[in-house]
Scaffold this motif. Sequence first.
Motif, short mmCIF file in Angstrom:
data_model
loop_
_atom_site.label_atom_id
_atom_site.label_comp_id
_atom_site.label_asym_id
_atom_site.label_seq_id
_atom_site.Cartn_x
_atom_site.Cartn_y
_atom_site.Cartn_z
N LYS A 315 0.68 -1.19 0.01
CA LYS A 315 -0.01 0.13 0.03
C LYS A 315 0.81 1.28 -0.08
O LYS A 315 1.73 1.33 0.91
CB LYS A 315 -0.99 0.07 1.24
CG LYS A 315 -2.11 -0.88 1.02
CD LYS A 315 -3.10 -0.63 2.19
CE LYS A 315 -4.25 -1.89 1.85
NZ LYS A 315 -5.72 -1.55 3.07
N ASP A 332 -11.20 5.41 -2.24
CA ASP A 332 -11.49 6.29 -1.28
C ASP A 332 -10.49 6.44 -0.20
O ASP A 332 -10.97 6.99 0.88
CB ASP A 332 -12.88 5.96 -0.81
CG ASP A 332 -13.01 4.71 -0.12
OD1 ASP A 332 -12.00 4.04 0.03
OD2 ASP A 332 -14.06 4.31 0.25
N SER A 333 -9.41 5.91 -0.17
CA SER A 333 -8.25 6.03 0.89
C SER A 333 -7.08 6.84 0.27
O SER A 333 -6.85 6.76 -0.99
CB SER A 333 -7.98 4.74 1.44
OG SER A 333 -6.79 4.65 2.38
N GLU A 334 -6.27 7.35 1.12
CA GLU A 334 -5.05 8.02 0.63
C GLU A 334 -4.07 7.05 0.37
O GLU A 334 -2.97 7.31 -0.16
CB GLU A 334 -4.60 9.07 1.51
CG GLU A 334 -4.29 8.53 3.18
CD GLU A 334 -3.77 9.44 3.99
OE1 GLU A 334 -3.61 10.79 3.51
OE2 GLU A 334 -3.91 9.25 5.29
#
Length: 400
Positions: A315, A332-334
Amino acid sequence: MLESCEMQTIKKILLMSALSISVAACGALPKSGPGGGKVASNAVASYSDPEREAVPFDYVLVDLDQEVLSHFTVGRGGSIASTFGGSNTPPTVTIGPGDVIQLTIFESSEGGLFIPTTAGTRPGNFVQLPAQRIERSGVINVPYVDGLVQVSGRSPQAIAADIESRLENRALEPQVVVSVLSTEADQASVVGDVNNSGRFSVSNSGERILDLVSRAGGISTPRQETRVTLKRRGRSASMFYEELVKSERDNIFVLPKDIITIDRQRRTFVAVGASGQNGRFDFLDNDIKVSDAIGLAGGLLDERANPSRVFLHRKVHAHRLNFANFDLSRFDSEFIPVIFQFDLRKPGGYFLTQNFRMQNGDVIFVANSLTTEINKVLTILNNVGSIGDPIIDAINLVDD
């Protein structure tokens, strides 16, 4: 994906092999449980995306080359100096509540305010006042000085100069020395995985982070797994112990009330697929590369591995992907799931693995070669003698 012509050829081989074997009952194949088809058909309800092939997790695929590598060569384990600055100036330590100080007042000759002519034989023209502990009010009483003397937040030299100015019209050329007998206000704490955690005073000469760690008896955990965190006024920064030892810039001066936390952070990676060993492996050094990780996992199996399909799952923060025009609107996540692909059939591919740093939690997957998949299917056909679901599944497998 395999080339289209390759897939067609493999399918023909499978079908020809299947037709050469007599048809047998599907139940002839040994099973440890219900097949995938049975599980799907018996479900009361199920979910799948009709618009595209079902993918359990959205991700970004990145073919690693020299250009991509240049964007992933920084940021090993954090930096303390980047958060708090790398000043080489020792802190100015001041008096504060809880400290115990003592005043010594000198006069130029006998007959003054503190040294009367009838004092008799003395080792010097001075008087030493009783020790005083600084209360929360931050003030002390000094004989013959009008009002209270503010000491909290001031240096001993500043306090002495203040008292001298207040006594100059009463004493004979007074000189004041402020001694700190014990201190609480200028202490910093070292806690966690050290041999002697506690609070330690910080002097005006300056103690750096590693100085206080040494005063706490040193670390009690493996160096490559030890993380140092400095907390100061609501902010914190961390880096690994081995990196701190090598970086003079990050080994900054400690301030009073700082908290230094030492903790063990086990760092591991997982290797699966056609590598010599599958499992979870510890970092044997603070800074290991993909080539090191492949070596720890036993390398690539010559009879199984596809060297052009070595993948690393990680990630990655979205800003690290700014070098390419990726459409990240789906996420929808950094932190974006990224699969890095290494092609070790190319001679230069090994240089890439020697320069790409591993991170805690990385997963390395080595794909099987095409011939390995063909051999699997032919073995099934030869041993089972059935052209049921196993053949269809094998043909579909080639498409993946």
